[in-house]
Design a protein around this motif. Sequence first.
Motif, PDB file in Angstrom:
ATOM      1  N   ALA A 130       0.832  -1.199   0.000  1.00 23.04           N
ATOM      2  CA  ALA A 130       0.000   0.000   0.000  1.00 23.04           C
ATOM      3  C   ALA A 130       0.869   1.252   0.000  1.00 23.04           C
ATOM      4  N   ASP A 131       0.349   2.310  -0.584  1.00 23.00           N
ATOM      5  CA  ASP A 131       0.991   3.620  -0.482  1.00 23.00           C
ATOM      6  C   ASP A 131       0.709   4.207   0.905  1.00 23.00           C
ATOM      7  N   GLY A 132       1.397   5.289   1.206  1.00 26.10           N
ATOM      8  CA  GLY A 132       1.138   5.956   2.477  1.00 26.10           C
ATOM      9  C   GLY A 132       1.993   5.401   3.598  1.00 26.10           C
ATOM     10  N   SER A 133       1.558   5.661   4.819  1.00 28.68           N
ATOM     11  CA  SER A 133       2.410   5.426   5.986  1.00 28.68           C
ATOM     12  C   SER A 133       2.108   4.120   6.709  1.00 28.68           C
ATOM     13  N   SER A 134       1.193   3.304   6.186  1.00 32.42           N
ATOM     14  CA  SER A 134       0.787   2.102   6.930  1.00 32.42           C
ATOM     15  C   SER A 134       1.834   0.996   6.891  1.00 32.42           C
ATOM     16  N   GLY A 135       2.585   0.904   5.820  1.00 31.50           N
ATOM     17  CA  GLY A 135       3.504  -0.225   5.666  1.00 31.50           C
ATOM     18  C   GLY A 135       2.770  -1.544   5.462  1.00 31.50           C
ATOM     19  N   ALA A 136       1.511  -1.474   5.126  1.00 31.19           N
ATOM     20  CA  ALA A 136       0.697  -2.691   4.974  1.00 31.19           C
ATOM     21  C   ALA A 136       0.722  -3.183   3.534  1.00 31.19           C
ATOM     22  N   CYS A 167      11.972 -11.596  -9.351  1.00 29.61           N
ATOM     23  CA  CYS A 167      11.985 -10.279  -8.702  1.00 29.61           C
ATOM     24  C   CYS A 167      10.638  -9.926  -8.092  1.00 29.61           C
ATOM     25  N   TYR A 168      10.685  -9.163  -7.007  1.00 26.68           N
ATOM     26  CA  TYR A 168       9.544  -8.397  -6.519  1.00 26.68           C
ATOM     27  C   TYR A 168       9.721  -6.972  -7.050  1.00 26.68           C
ATOM     28  N   ASN A 169       8.663  -6.366  -7.608  1.00 22.97           N
ATOM     29  CA  ASN A 169       8.760  -5.066  -8.281  1.00 22.97           C
ATOM     30  C   ASN A 169       7.723  -4.096  -7.719  1.00 22.97           C
ATOM     31  N   ASP A 170       8.140  -2.860  -7.442  1.00 19.53           N
ATOM     32  CA  ASP A 170       7.156  -1.895  -6.911  1.00 19.53           C
ATOM     33  C   ASP A 170       7.597  -0.459  -7.199  1.00 19.53           C
ATOM     34  N   TYR A 171       6.676   0.495  -6.944  1.00 17.71           N
ATOM     35  CA  TYR A 171       6.957   1.926  -7.128  1.00 17.71           C
ATOM     36  C   TYR A 171       6.878   2.629  -5.772  1.00 17.71           C
ATOM     37  N   ASN A 172       7.423   3.839  -5.727  1.00 17.52           N
ATOM     38  CA  ASN A 172       7.468   4.601  -4.463  1.00 17.52           C
ATOM     39  C   ASN A 172       8.158   3.797  -3.363  1.00 17.52           C
ATOM     40  N   THR A 173       9.172   3.055  -3.769  1.00 16.63           N
ATOM     41  CA  THR A 173      10.002   2.312  -2.817  1.00 16.63           C
ATOM     42  C   THR A 173      11.446   2.800  -2.930  1.00 16.63           C
ATOM     43  N   THR A 181       8.832   1.483   1.551  1.00 13.10           N
ATOM     44  CA  THR A 181      10.172   0.936   1.298  1.00 13.10           C
ATOM     45  C   THR A 181      10.562  -0.029   2.416  1.00 13.10           C
ATOM     46  N   GLN A 182      10.338   0.395   3.652  1.00 17.27           N
ATOM     47  CA  GLN A 182      10.710  -0.436   4.802  1.00 17.27           C
ATOM     48  C   GLN A 182       9.892  -1.726   4.844  1.00 17.27           C
ATOM     49  N   ALA A 183       8.644  -1.632   4.436  1.00 11.91           N
ATOM     50  CA  ALA A 183       7.790  -2.830   4.458  1.00 11.91           C
ATOM     51  C   ALA A 183       8.262  -3.848   3.427  1.00 11.91           C
ATOM     52  N   VAL A 184       8.630  -3.383   2.237  1.00 14.68           N
ATOM     53  CA  VAL A 184       9.145  -4.316   1.223  1.00 14.68           C
ATOM     54  C   VAL A 184      10.465  -4.906   1.701  1.00 14.68           C
ATOM     55  N   TYR A 185      11.303  -4.061   2.304  1.00 18.15           N
ATOM     56  CA  TYR A 185      12.595  -4.534   2.835  1.00 18.15           C
ATOM     57  C   TYR A 185      12.374  -5.650   3.855  1.00 18.15           C
ATOM     58  N   THR A 186      11.419  -5.459   4.749  1.00 16.72           N
ATOM     59  CA  THR A 186      11.136  -6.463   5.781  1.00 16.72           C
ATOM     60  C   THR A 186      10.658  -7.768   5.145  1.00 16.72           C
ATOM     61  N   SER A 215      18.284  11.743  -2.424  1.00 20.90           N
ATOM     62  CA  SER A 215      19.684  11.313  -2.393  1.00 20.90           C
ATOM     63  C   SER A 215      19.875  10.044  -1.573  1.00 20.90           C
ATOM     64  N   ASN A 216      18.877   9.642  -0.772  1.00 20.28           N
ATOM     65  CA  ASN A 216      19.043   8.357  -0.070  1.00 20.28           C
ATOM     66  C   ASN A 216      18.676   7.146  -0.947  1.00 20.28           C
ATOM     67  N   TYR A 217      18.420   7.394  -2.222  1.00 19.10           N
ATOM     68  CA  TYR A 217      18.137   6.300  -3.171  1.00 19.10           C
ATOM     69  C   TYR A 217      19.264   5.273  -3.168  1.00 19.10           C
ATOM     70  N   ARG A 218      20.513   5.752  -3.126  1.00 24.02           N
ATOM     71  CA  ARG A 218      21.660   4.843  -3.121  1.00 24.02           C
ATOM     72  C   ARG A 218      21.651   3.974  -1.865  1.00 24.02           C
ATOM     73  N   THR A 219      21.251   4.554  -0.743  1.00 22.10           N
ATOM     74  CA  THR A 219      21.129   3.784   0.505  1.00 22.10           C
ATOM     75  C   THR A 219      20.064   2.705   0.353  1.00 22.10           C
ATOM     76  N   THR A 220      18.967   3.054  -0.293  1.00 21.57           N
ATOM     77  CA  THR A 220      17.909   2.066  -0.529  1.00 21.57           C
ATOM     78  C   THR A 220      18.452   0.903  -1.347  1.00 21.57           C
ATOM     79  N   LEU A 221      19.090   1.213  -2.462  1.00 17.90           N
ATOM     80  CA  LEU A 221      19.611   0.142  -3.331  1.00 17.90           C
ATOM     81  C   LEU A 221      20.626  -0.720  -2.579  1.00 17.90           C
ATOM     82  N   SER A 222      21.548  -0.093  -1.866  1.00 17.00           N
ATOM     83  CA  SER A 222      22.604  -0.868  -1.195  1.00 17.00           C
ATOM     84  C   SER A 222      22.043  -1.656  -0.019  1.00 17.00           C
ATOM     85  N   SER A 223      21.030  -1.132   0.654  1.00 17.42           N
ATOM     86  CA  SER A 223      20.449  -1.844   1.793  1.00 17.42           C
ATOM     87  C   SER A 223      19.740  -3.115   1.334  1.00 17.42           C
ATOM     88  N   PHE A 224      18.983  -3.012   0.253  1.00 20.90           N
ATOM     89  CA  PHE A 224      18.346  -4.222  -0.283  1.00 20.90           C
ATOM     90  C   PHE A 224      19.405  -5.202  -0.770  1.00 20.90           C
TER      91      PHE A 224
END
Length: 302
Positions: A130-136, A167-173, A181-186, A215-224
């Motif tokens: 889901a979009d938004g702040s729920s992480g659901a 692959c798992y694929n999504d937007y706004n992550t 982003t955190q929910a997909v990571y989990t 600019s934290n996009y690189r952190t997202t990529l490297s964290s995954f």
Amino acid sequence: GTTLGASAAEKGRYFGTAVAAFKLSDSAYTTILNREFNMVTPENEMKIDATEPQQGQFSYGSAEQIVNHARSRGMNVRGHTLAWHSQQPGWMQNMSGSALRQAMLNHVTQVATHFRGQIYAWDVVNEAFADGSSGARRDSNLQRTGNDWIEAAFRAARAADPGAKLCYNDYNTDNWTHAKTQAVYTMVRDFKSRGVPIDCVGFQSHFNNDSPYVSNYRTTLSSFAALGVDVQITELDIQGASAATYRSVVEDCLAVARCNGITVWGIRDSDSWRSSQTPLLFTSSGAKKPAYDAVLAALNNG
Ligand code: G3I
């Protein structure tokens, strides 16, 4: 290199684009496609409504047109997408429960089996959060068949085509601080810890004024990537096509060893699902834009 694909290949990566089958008769389009890219994603032709318009009746003609065009020219193919809440044919939209679960798994099995050996990576599941702040999870008929529907889809895809990356694929992550982003990571961390067969995460990366590049996009990529999956930029477009932003995206991918490819979501601005935002690398008449030069330079300098 002097083209996007060749320059990416020198860095051990690919550079791809979404392709529409009906444009393969447009020589201005195929001239750029064949010159610049070494990966293609069918923009609509492998979606559920295209490949199984009636339950149990599969239709692969336009998808095969793209696969054959690509593979006969040495390009690889990202399959998009086996399980998604959107672009479902009417028969599937009206299903629920165990009948839907079974139909979804049969779809995954049939399509991945049909193309076995021809697909570099499958977007097995698309846009399930889901979009938004729920992480659901996103509510959908597929989600309502049980929270394990995603891993069931991945297991079916692995059994059908063991050679394809899944692959798992999504937007706004893209923004590391966002709940989605955190929910997909989990989920990916959980899948890796339990041996669910996942090989890669696709970041669509549709950047616009509402969901800009950060600019934290690189952190997202490297964290995954640190979870033990490849990361791929799968549907890149940037409102206004800022050359500096395109350059940053390429530099971020090159900085992450497991970022193994970038796909833009169309060739010319006129090919874009958001053509009024002129978000791509080529003008509607096929000329290279400043963003093209920035991407090519970043691929060659990185
Ligand atoms: O093919 C029919 C045509 O027969 C009909 O006359 C016409 C009338 O609307 O529609 C045509 O289908 C359209 C199809 O694109 C092919 O052009 C659909 O309406 C239209 O909804 C569909 O849009 C696609 C969209 O996904 C929905 O599936 C876009 O081309 C495609 O770029 C877009 O791609 C998605 C990714 O799959 C997932 N991530 C987001 C991305 C952008 O929305």
